[in-house]
Design an enzyme around this catalytic site. Structure first.
Site, mmCIF file in Angstrom:
data_model
loop_
_atom_site.group_PDB
_atom_site.id
_atom_site.type_symbol
_atom_site.label_atom_id
_atom_site.label_comp_id
_atom_site.label_asym_id
_atom_site.label_seq_id
_atom_site.Cartn_x
_atom_site.Cartn_y
_atom_site.Cartn_z
ATOM 1 N N PRO A 143 36.049 45.618 44.695
ATOM 2 C CA PRO A 143 36.577 45.784 46.057
ATOM 3 C C PRO A 143 38.023 45.291 46.171
ATOM 4 O O PRO A 143 38.345 44.193 45.734
ATOM 5 C CB PRO A 143 35.647 44.881 46.879
ATOM 6 C CG PRO A 143 35.184 43.822 45.910
ATOM 7 C CD PRO A 143 35.140 44.465 44.554
ATOM 8 N N ARG A 162 49.544 31.931 49.706
ATOM 9 C CA ARG A 162 50.324 32.994 49.041
ATOM 10 C C ARG A 162 51.713 33.031 49.672
ATOM 11 O O ARG A 162 51.962 33.763 50.628
ATOM 12 C CB ARG A 162 49.620 34.345 49.180
ATOM 13 C CG ARG A 162 48.277 34.374 48.470
ATOM 14 C CD ARG A 162 47.592 35.718 48.519
ATOM 15 N NE ARG A 162 46.251 35.628 47.951
ATOM 16 C CZ ARG A 162 45.237 36.408 48.295
ATOM 17 N NH1 ARG A 162 45.406 37.353 49.207
ATOM 18 N NH2 ARG A 162 44.054 36.267 47.737
ATOM 19 N N HIS A 190 38.607 35.946 41.596
ATOM 20 C CA HIS A 190 39.319 36.817 42.528
ATOM 21 C C HIS A 190 40.646 37.288 41.912
ATOM 22 O O HIS A 190 41.633 37.493 42.610
ATOM 23 C CB HIS A 190 39.589 36.051 43.834
ATOM 24 C CG HIS A 190 39.398 36.850 45.084
ATOM 25 N ND1 HIS A 190 38.313 36.749 45.902
ATOM 26 C CD2 HIS A 190 40.191 37.779 45.691
ATOM 27 C CE1 HIS A 190 38.438 37.554 46.952
ATOM 28 N NE2 HIS A 190 39.576 38.201 46.834
ATOM 29 N N SER A 223 38.438 39.692 36.640
ATOM 30 C CA SER A 223 39.668 38.886 36.669
ATOM 31 C C SER A 223 40.438 38.957 35.356
ATOM 32 O O SER A 223 40.089 38.269 34.382
ATOM 33 C CB SER A 223 39.404 37.424 37.054
ATOM 34 O OG SER A 223 38.805 37.365 38.351
ATOM 35 N N GLY A 224 41.432 39.813 35.340
ATOM 36 C CA GLY A 224 42.365 39.859 34.216
ATOM 37 C C GLY A 224 42.071 40.890 33.144
ATOM 38 O O GLY A 224 42.719 40.879 32.103
ATOM 39 N N PHE A 225 41.123 41.787 33.377
ATOM 40 C CA PHE A 225 40.742 42.756 32.337
ATOM 41 C C PHE A 225 41.662 43.975 32.411
ATOM 42 O O PHE A 225 41.494 44.849 33.242
ATOM 43 C CB PHE A 225 39.265 43.148 32.490
ATOM 44 C CG PHE A 225 38.352 42.002 32.196
ATOM 45 C CD1 PHE A 225 37.752 41.871 30.964
ATOM 46 C CD2 PHE A 225 38.139 40.999 33.147
ATOM 47 C CE1 PHE A 225 36.952 40.782 30.660
ATOM 48 C CE2 PHE A 225 37.337 39.908 32.875
ATOM 49 C CZ PHE A 225 36.735 39.797 31.625
ATOM 50 N N ARG A 226 42.647 44.019 31.541
ATOM 51 C CA ARG A 226 43.661 45.076 31.599
ATOM 52 C C ARG A 226 43.537 46.087 30.474
ATOM 53 O O ARG A 226 44.216 47.095 30.478
ATOM 54 C CB ARG A 226 45.076 44.468 31.516
ATOM 55 C CG ARG A 226 45.396 43.522 32.636
ATOM 56 C CD ARG A 226 45.665 44.277 33.950
ATOM 57 N NE ARG A 226 46.003 43.328 34.983
ATOM 58 C CZ ARG A 226 45.102 42.692 35.731
ATOM 59 N NH1 ARG A 226 43.809 42.949 35.583
ATOM 60 N NH2 ARG A 226 45.485 41.819 36.641
ATOM 61 N N ARG A 259 42.766 45.135 40.068
ATOM 62 C CA ARG A 259 44.104 45.692 40.218
ATOM 63 C C ARG A 259 44.298 47.005 39.476
ATOM 64 O O ARG A 259 44.988 47.895 39.976
ATOM 65 C CB ARG A 259 45.150 44.685 39.734
ATOM 66 C CG ARG A 259 45.252 43.434 40.618
ATOM 67 C CD ARG A 259 46.330 42.531 40.072
ATOM 68 N NE ARG A 259 46.464 41.260 40.760
ATOM 69 C CZ ARG A 259 45.730 40.183 40.515
ATOM 70 N NH1 ARG A 259 44.753 40.231 39.629
ATOM 71 N NH2 ARG A 259 45.948 39.054 41.176
HETATM 72 C C1 LIG Z 1 44.964 43.668 46.462
HETATM 73 C C2 LIG Z 1 43.614 43.052 46.243
HETATM 74 C C3 LIG Z 1 42.707 43.014 47.286
HETATM 75 C C4 LIG Z 1 41.451 42.448 47.084
HETATM 76 N N1 LIG Z 1 40.541 42.461 48.108
HETATM 77 C C5 LIG Z 1 39.307 41.978 47.887
HETATM 78 C C6 LIG Z 1 38.324 42.061 48.906
HETATM 79 O O1 LIG Z 1 38.578 42.579 49.989
HETATM 80 N N2 LIG Z 1 37.093 41.546 48.645
HETATM 81 C C7 LIG Z 1 36.790 40.974 47.438
HETATM 82 O O2 LIG Z 1 35.659 40.530 47.226
HETATM 83 N N3 LIG Z 1 37.698 40.892 46.447
HETATM 84 C C8 LIG Z 1 38.938 41.389 46.647
HETATM 85 N N4 LIG Z 1 39.852 41.338 45.639
HETATM 86 C C9 LIG Z 1 39.478 40.763 44.324
HETATM 87 C C10 LIG Z 1 38.922 41.852 43.405
HETATM 88 O O3 LIG Z 1 37.710 42.363 43.869
HETATM 89 C C11 LIG Z 1 38.694 41.326 42.001
HETATM 90 O O4 LIG Z 1 37.873 40.184 42.048
HETATM 91 C C12 LIG Z 1 39.987 40.967 41.268
HETATM 92 O O5 LIG Z 1 41.025 41.840 41.628
HETATM 93 C C13 LIG Z 1 39.731 41.068 39.771
HETATM 94 O O6 LIG Z 1 40.867 40.758 39.036
HETATM 95 P P1 LIG Z 1 41.860 41.851 38.428
HETATM 96 O O7 LIG Z 1 42.658 42.358 39.574
HETATM 97 O O8 LIG Z 1 42.666 41.056 37.477
HETATM 98 O O9 LIG Z 1 41.024 42.924 37.783
HETATM 99 C C14 LIG Z 1 41.111 41.897 45.816
HETATM 100 C C15 LIG Z 1 42.033 41.951 44.767
HETATM 101 C C16 LIG Z 1 43.272 42.518 44.965
HETATM 102 C C17 LIG Z 1 44.224 42.586 43.804
#
Ligand SMILES: Cc1cc2nc3c(=O)[nH]c(=O)nc-3n(C[C@H](O)[C@H](O)[C@H](O)COP(=O)(O)O)c2cc1C
Length: 416
Positions: free
Chosen positions: A87, A174, A288, A320-323, A343
């Protein structure tokens, strides 16, 4: 094939980093940084990447890898790739109706799409127009009954899993959002007006399209009286935080929600156990994306202790961080059932809508396939510690009785 604008945009994309770069150019700085950055000093965000890079893959050769499979079974359903689109609340700002773009790309690749509470497209529309396997992410508001209304809507719209995010009891820091003026309610400052003006493709392609089709984007999933535009603050406060959340809330959701219940934002083996005790079907080991607690450990370092604690009882997902595909392979070898992507598909959506999100998934598919071949593994379901060389875990203090620095504090059995 007739070259479309999306095809042209994506013609030189060979990695998630390439998608990120296109997103950086297309989006106003304030929005790009909101998507791209972490919080405070961004230690956790960097550590997620660094910890993955520290783990090495041990190749075996002459293993006849002429056929390879990355299909997994998640919640009794076969899916073609071991990933899930996670999400991200701002998808509808990255692209006009970006949630539909993401959900369609996920459906085309046979992986679940998780729709965020703070989306700009109504969940019923996504269910109608995208199809595929849909999960709904919930931020639980202090007014529980309003959140429970959303849960009922997701149930009625056919969403297959409820993802309860528990890692933001209070709002993270932030500073860049404040500097960029990217705050809710949105305030027009000379800085962000210039920023938007310098990105006309985004202004016309996203904001003007919303204006032509009914007005500025709204939080379409909120109850009617809370459906403010993004320039206003619903109920006068952040809608992602709730300091009063507790384990009774998981039990209450378990009673309300008839399908799979997933608790997202677990970073401690004991919390994973509590989630399982409360009736969760899965946990997402997540910090997150390094966006909430800046000194959180990398999730790949926390994963083994969670797998050991609950891996036999519930499904364990990690994010988290899987690119890279290689990162996904490492997580599966450490016992994760699947990996959630935040992301990466969002960079794709910001670059070229549905085609960009699909390109992100293709990159993971191709990279996972390549890595399987190179390490001599035919099937992701055969991945295990034998494929890894893992450095000693820096800290594993959530294990009862473990002293810091002791041999047991290292990731067990995988220092090969
Ligand atoms: C722009 C953005 C918005 C996000 N919004 C939510 C959200 O609304 N709810 C939630 O559970 N996680 C949210 N997340 C966290 C992501 O679900 C996820 O845990 C995180 O992006 C994983 O890491 P990664 O971006 O390195 O893959 C958000 C992440 C980003 C980058």
């Amino acid at each position: 094939m007739t070259p479309t604008r999306s095809n042209r945009t994506l013609s030189n994309v060979y990695s998630v980093a390439d998608l990120r770069e296109i997103a950086r150019r297309r989006l106003p700085k304030g929005l790009f940084e909101f998507i791209d950055r972490g919080n405070d000093d961004e230690i956790a965000m960097r550590e997620n990447l660094d910890a993955l890079a520290r783990i090495k893959l041990k190749p075996r050769v002459l293993a006849d890898v002429s056929s390879r499979s990355q299909a997994i079974t998640l919640f009794d359903r076969r899916q073609q790739m071991p990933v899930i689109i996670g999400p991200t609340g701002s998808a509808g700002l990255a692209w006009f109706e970006g949630e539909i773009a993401l959900a369609r790309a996920a459906a085309a690749h046979g992986v679940p799409y998780t729709m965020a509470t703070g989306s700009m497209t109504a969940m019923e529309r996504v269910a109608r127009e995208a199809g595929g396997t849909l999960w709904f992410q919930l931020y639980l508001w202090p007014e529980r009954e309003l959140s429970h209304q959303l849960v009922a809507r997701a149930r009625d719209a056919g969403f297959e899993a409820l993802v309860f995010t528990v890692d933001t009891p209070v709002a993270p820091g932030r500073e860049y959002n404040l500097r960029n003026g990217f705050v809710i309610p949105f305030r027009f400052t000379s800085r962000n007006v210039v920023d938007v003006g310098m990105h006309p493709r985004w202004l016309f392609g996203v904001i003007c399209r919303y204006l032509l089709s009914g007005g500025l984007p709204r939080y379409e999933n909120f109850p009617a009286h809370m459906q403010t535009r993004i320039t206003a603050l619903p109920m006068g406060r952040s809608m992602a935080t709730n300091p009063g959340m507790n384990w009774d809330d998981v039990r209450a959701l378990r009673k309300l929600w008839p399908r799979k219940l997933i608790v997202k934002g677990i970073q401690h083996a004991e919390d994973a156990r509590l989630a399982a005790d409360c009736g969760a079907d899965a946990v997402v080991v997540s910090n997150h994306g390094g966006r909430v607690l800046d000194s959180a450990p990398a999730t790949i370092d926390t994963l083994p202790s969670v797998v050991e604690a609950v891996g036999k009882r519930v499904t364990v997902i990690v994010d988290s961080g899987f690119r890279r595909g290689a990162d996904v392979v490492k997580a599966l070898a450490l016992g994760a059932d699947a990996v959630m992507l935040g992301r990466a598909p969002l960079y794709g959506t910001a670059s070229a809508g549905e085609a960009g999100a699909a390109r992100a998934l293709e990159l993971y598919r191709d990279e996972i396939d390549r890595v399987l071949g190179l390490i001599g593994c035919r099937d992701v379901n055969d991945l295990g510690p034998q494929h890894l060389m893992v450095p000693p875990a820096p800290v594993a203090s959530d294990q009862p009785g473990v002293e810091l620095g002791s041999q047991e504090a290292r990731i067990r059995g995988v220092v090969l």
